[in-house]
Design an enzyme around this catalytic site. Structure first.
Site, PDB file in Angstrom:
ATOM      1  N   HIS A 470       0.814  -1.214   0.000  1.00  0.00           N
ATOM      2  CA  HIS A 470       0.000   0.000   0.000  1.00  0.00           C
ATOM      3  C   HIS A 470       0.852   1.270   0.000  1.00  0.00           C
ATOM      4  CE1 HIS A 470      -3.747   1.874  -0.159  1.00  0.00           C
ATOM      5  NE2 HIS A 470      -4.384   1.276   0.836  1.00  0.00           N
ATOM      6  N   ARG A 471       2.153   1.150   0.211  1.00  0.00           N
ATOM      7  CA  ARG A 471       3.022   2.322   0.073  1.00  0.00           C
ATOM      8  C   ARG A 471       3.194   2.687  -1.396  1.00  0.00           C
ATOM      9  NH1 ARG A 471       8.225  -0.032   3.065  1.00  0.00           N
ATOM     10  NH2 ARG A 471       7.661  -1.669   1.562  1.00  0.00           N
TER      11      ARG A 471
END
Length: 499
Positions: A470-471
């Site tokens: 999700h980064r």
């Protein structure tokens, strides 16, 4: 004549240890430069090691199944001075005792090692050898086996010096046997004999030795096994391919001497050593799970058209001889979806706090092997035709199953596919391969009732699960990427229109 040592090389970019899987030579065998002497398993793959000089094997310093640090001596070889190979062979068969003591001091890491001429240094297998001079690695504390060899040889030398003058006895035909780890009082046996005893569940300390110098022979081990058939001996009789190398642990105390074997109870637990590929995979998965913030999304859809296309492609003469299966078209669909959503093909640079976009796709394929799960990748998969992708997939899987995947084949992956559907599983929440942005789990393709053109019909249906970092990938990007993969597989003509 000189004793040359071959040390465990770093066969995979910074690895610190490797397990010796199999020796292809024994003491007394003649070896030549480039000959493979053993197979080792690193944290990444099984690799064959060639010896970098000619000579006669003097000693094997470690048994099969032992994990050895990089830089430790694993085999010593007698090499002839001035190219006199005959002299080296003769010395191996029956050199004077003094020569044997001097050789053993080299094996144990004595001063003679420092005087050995500089040899070509072994590098990654398959890439030749380096002729450049190298700086000696700082010496580590000696391994217990080497310490025991040095101690025993040193004692023999001291006794020889103190004894009255007498004709020197001939050295044994084979190199001095390596004693069991643990020091004095342990049985003496060569590595193959130790492995045989281990496989049969025989305690070498309880075996009566008949070999010269109190050395336990193969015949001694077989005799001990015949005298007392143990549960371990029964399990060792199973072929290696069927019986895992594990150590049973009982929940009861050992039976008293003379008591029936049944008194010890049944096996309640089995402990499996975690090492090599399994060990590193476990560490990598823990690191990935608690470093990269995982998000997993799912999509279920109709793949009937793709399954029909698979059958048509199998009959295409232009693809004759190639392996055509659903995984091939799924891989192609992933590549098409990456082209439409290039931001998913990235990595996270923690030190620089940057997202690194990749303009190439090294597509990983998770493969279950006898040594554990590995993820080799197809280099530059984005640039391959369907036929080339099929050839790459087939070669990758075959090499992995043979345990011959090289470390280079598992490096620099960008995104992975894991096909859990082959086990009948519908879906899952896969963990990212470290350093990659996403992993796609492919579920089983099953015939299910599905609404098609307003009517409920039996259709081929599957579920995909996409886990992503999700980064790098937010919900919108991840959703679009997964939806595009499904769209291509639901209407495979998009393999052309979207390319």
């Amino acid at each position: 004549m000189t004793i040359r040592e071959f040390k465990m090389p770093d066969v995979g970019e910074g690895l610190t240890e490797a397990e010796i899987l199999k020796w292809y030579v024994q003491p007394g065998d003649t070896v030549t430069d480039g000959q493979v002497v053993c197979e080792v398993e690193t944290a990444k793959a099984a690799v064959e090691l060639p010896i970098p000089f000619d000579g006669v094997v003097h000693a094997l310093l470690f048994e099969e199944g032992v994990t050895v640090d990089v830089g430790q001596v694993i085999i010593s070889v007698q090499t002839a001075s001035g190219g006199d190979a005959g002299e080296a062979a003769a010395a191996a068969a029956g050199a004077p005792a003094a020569a044997a003591v001097q050789a053993s001091s080299v094996v144990a890491g004595g001063g003679a090692e420092e005087a050995a001429p500089a040899a070509r240094q072994p590098v990654l297998v398959g890439y030749g050898v380096s002729t450049a001079s190298t700086k000696r690695r700082p010496r580590k504390a000696p391994h217990p086996v080497q310490t025991a060899v040095a101690a025993r040889n040193g004692t023999a030398a001291a006794h020889a010096a103190a004894a009255p003058a007498a004709p020197a006895p001939a050295a044994p035909a084979a190199p001095v046997a390596v004693p069991a780890q643990g020091g004095a009082g342990k049985a003496l046996a060569k590595p193959p004999v130790r492995k045989l005893a281990k496989d049969l569940g025989i305690d070498l300390a309880a075996v009566v030795p008949t070999g010269d110098g109190g050395v336990v022979t193969r015949e001694d081990v077989h005799a001990a096994a015949a005298a007392a058939i143990t549960p371990q001996a029964v399990s060792a009789a199973v072929p290696v391919a069927q019986a895992p190398q594990t150590a049973p642990v009982r929940d009861q105390a050992p039976a008293a001497a003379g008591a029936p074997a049944e008194a010890s109870g049944s096996v309640r637990e089995t402990r499996i050593p975690v090492k090599g590929v399994r060990k590193v995979t476990a560490q990598a998965m823990v690191g990935s799970a608690f470093t990269a913030p995982h998000v997993t999304e799912f999509i279920t859809f109709d793949v009937t058209r793709t399954m029909k296309l698979v059958q048509e492609l199998k009959e295409d003469p232009d693809l004759a001889g190639l392996r055509i299966n659903p995984l091939l078209l799924i891989a192609k669909a992933v590549l098409v979806a990456i082209r439409r959503n290039p931001e998913v093909n990235a990595s996270w640079d923690e030190a620089a706090q940057e997202i690194v976009l990749k303009h190439y796709v090294n597509l990983g394929i998770a493969a279950a092997t006898p040594r554990g799960l590995i993820v080799p990748n197809i280099k530059d998969a984005h640039a391959k035709t369907l036929g080339e992708l099929s050839q790459a997939l087939s070669g990758l899987v075959a090499t992995a199953r043979e345990g011959k995947t090289s470390p280079a084949d598992m490096q620099n992956g960008t995104l992975t596919i894991t096909n859990v559907g082959v086990f009948g599983v519908d879906t899952g929440t896969p963990i990212l391969n470290p350093g990659e942005s996403a992993i796609l789990a492919v579920g089983a393709i099953k015939l299910q009732p599905w609404v098609h053109k307003g009517k409920v019909k039996a259709r081929q249906v599957t579920t995909l699960a996409l886990s992503f970092d999700h980064r790098l990938i937010d919900g919108e990007l991840g959703s679009r990427f997964l939806a595009d993969i499904a769209a291509v597989l639901e209407h495979p003509r998009r393999l052309i229109t979207w390319s």
